[in-house]
Scaffold this motif. Structure first.
Motif, PDB file in Angstrom:
ATOM      1  N   PHE A 274       0.862  -1.186   0.000  1.00 19.91           N
ATOM      2  CA  PHE A 274       0.000   0.000   0.000  1.00 19.91           C
ATOM      3  C   PHE A 274       0.895   1.232   0.000  1.00 19.91           C
ATOM      4  O   PHE A 274       1.492   1.564   1.018  1.00 19.91           O
ATOM      5  CB  PHE A 274      -0.884   0.015   1.242  1.00 19.91           C
ATOM      6  N   GLN A 275       0.972   1.915  -1.116  1.00 21.68           N
ATOM      7  CA  GLN A 275       1.887   3.045  -1.239  1.00 21.68           C
ATOM      8  C   GLN A 275       1.149   4.352  -0.934  1.00 21.68           C
ATOM      9  O   GLN A 275       0.962   5.204  -1.803  1.00 21.68           O
ATOM     10  CB  GLN A 275       2.498   3.059  -2.642  1.00 21.68           C
ATOM     11  N   CYS A 276       0.683   4.445   0.326  1.00 24.33           N
ATOM     12  CA  CYS A 276      -0.002   5.663   0.768  1.00 24.33           C
ATOM     13  C   CYS A 276       0.072   5.715   2.288  1.00 24.33           C
ATOM     14  O   CYS A 276       0.526   4.775   2.930  1.00 24.33           O
ATOM     15  CB  CYS A 276      -1.456   5.677   0.298  1.00 24.33           C
TER      16      CYS A 276
ATOM     17  N   GLN B 211      -2.324  -2.680  -7.781  1.00 21.83           N
ATOM     18  CA  GLN B 211      -1.527  -1.565  -7.278  1.00 21.83           C
ATOM     19  C   GLN B 211      -2.441  -0.583  -6.546  1.00 21.83           C
ATOM     20  O   GLN B 211      -3.519  -0.240  -7.033  1.00 21.83           O
ATOM     21  CB  GLN B 211      -0.802  -0.854  -8.431  1.00 21.83           C
TER      22      GLN B 211
ATOM     23  N   LYS C  99      -1.979   3.077  -4.581  1.00 25.61           N
ATOM     24  CA  LYS C  99      -0.982   4.107  -4.263  1.00 25.61           C
ATOM     25  C   LYS C  99      -1.584   5.506  -4.310  1.00 25.61           C
ATOM     26  O   LYS C  99      -2.643   5.733  -4.898  1.00 25.61           O
ATOM     27  CB  LYS C  99       0.170   4.030  -5.260  1.00 25.61           C
ATOM     28  N   GLU C 100      -0.873   6.401  -3.668  1.00 22.04           N
ATOM     29  CA  GLU C 100      -1.198   7.817  -3.750  1.00 22.04           C
ATOM     30  C   GLU C 100      -0.601   8.371  -5.025  1.00 22.04           C
ATOM     31  O   GLU C 100       0.538   8.081  -5.375  1.00 22.04           O
ATOM     32  CB  GLU C 100      -0.619   8.544  -2.536  1.00 22.04           C
ATOM     33  N   LYS C 101      -1.381   9.161  -5.745  1.00 21.70           N
ATOM     34  CA  LYS C 101      -0.858   9.876  -6.909  1.00 21.70           C
ATOM     35  C   LYS C 101      -1.612  11.184  -7.058  1.00 21.70           C
ATOM     36  O   LYS C 101      -2.844  11.186  -7.035  1.00 21.70           O
ATOM     37  CB  LYS C 101      -1.018   9.019  -8.173  1.00 21.70           C
TER      38      LYS C 101
END
Ligand SMILES: [Zn+2]
Length: 126
Positions: free
Chosen positions: A34-36, A66, A68-70
């Motif tokens: 989890f990229q956030c 995926q 993620k934050e973007k």
């Protein structure tokens, strides 16, 4: 996101997220975890619960690939699912663009040093 939260989410929603545990055993299509921030934990938890319930009710396969934050909002990429699940994800992505990624309190998108982030006033870098 904190490792203990990631393990908790994988344990609760294996149909969506795949399996991962503290011993490092895993079977998941989720790339890079989890990229956030932890502030988005509750809404992501609710989203995964809704997706898993839909998958169980319909027999659909759905696999997160995926998360993620973007640009200050969530991006939740997945394989399978249907329009119903896509709509849930659209709603969550829209809501999270108004929630501080650090603490989960109301926030707004801000540009800080060229980066678009979503933060409350207390967590906005100066
Ligand atoms: Zn905050």
């Amino acid at each position: 996101m904190s490792p203990e939260i990631e393990i908790e989410l994988h344990t609760k929603y294996p149909k969506v997220l795949g399996y991962i545990n503290e011993e490092g055993t895993y079977k998941t299509r989720l790339w890079g975890g989890f990229q956030c921030g932890d502030g988005w934990h509750q809404l992501i938890d609710t989203l995964c619960a809704s997706i898993q319930a839909r998958a169980e009710a319909t027999g659909l396969e759905v696999h997160a690939t995926q998360i993620k934050e973007k640009f200050g909002s969530l991006r939740f990429y997945f394989q399978g699912g249907d329009d119903h699940i896509s709509g849930m994800i659209d709603l969550a992505e829209e809501l999270l663009s108004k929630i501080c990624e650090i603490c989960g309190k109301p926030g707004q998108k801000k540009t800080v040093q060229g980066w678009l982030i979503t933060r409350c006033d207390a967590h906005t870098p100066t």
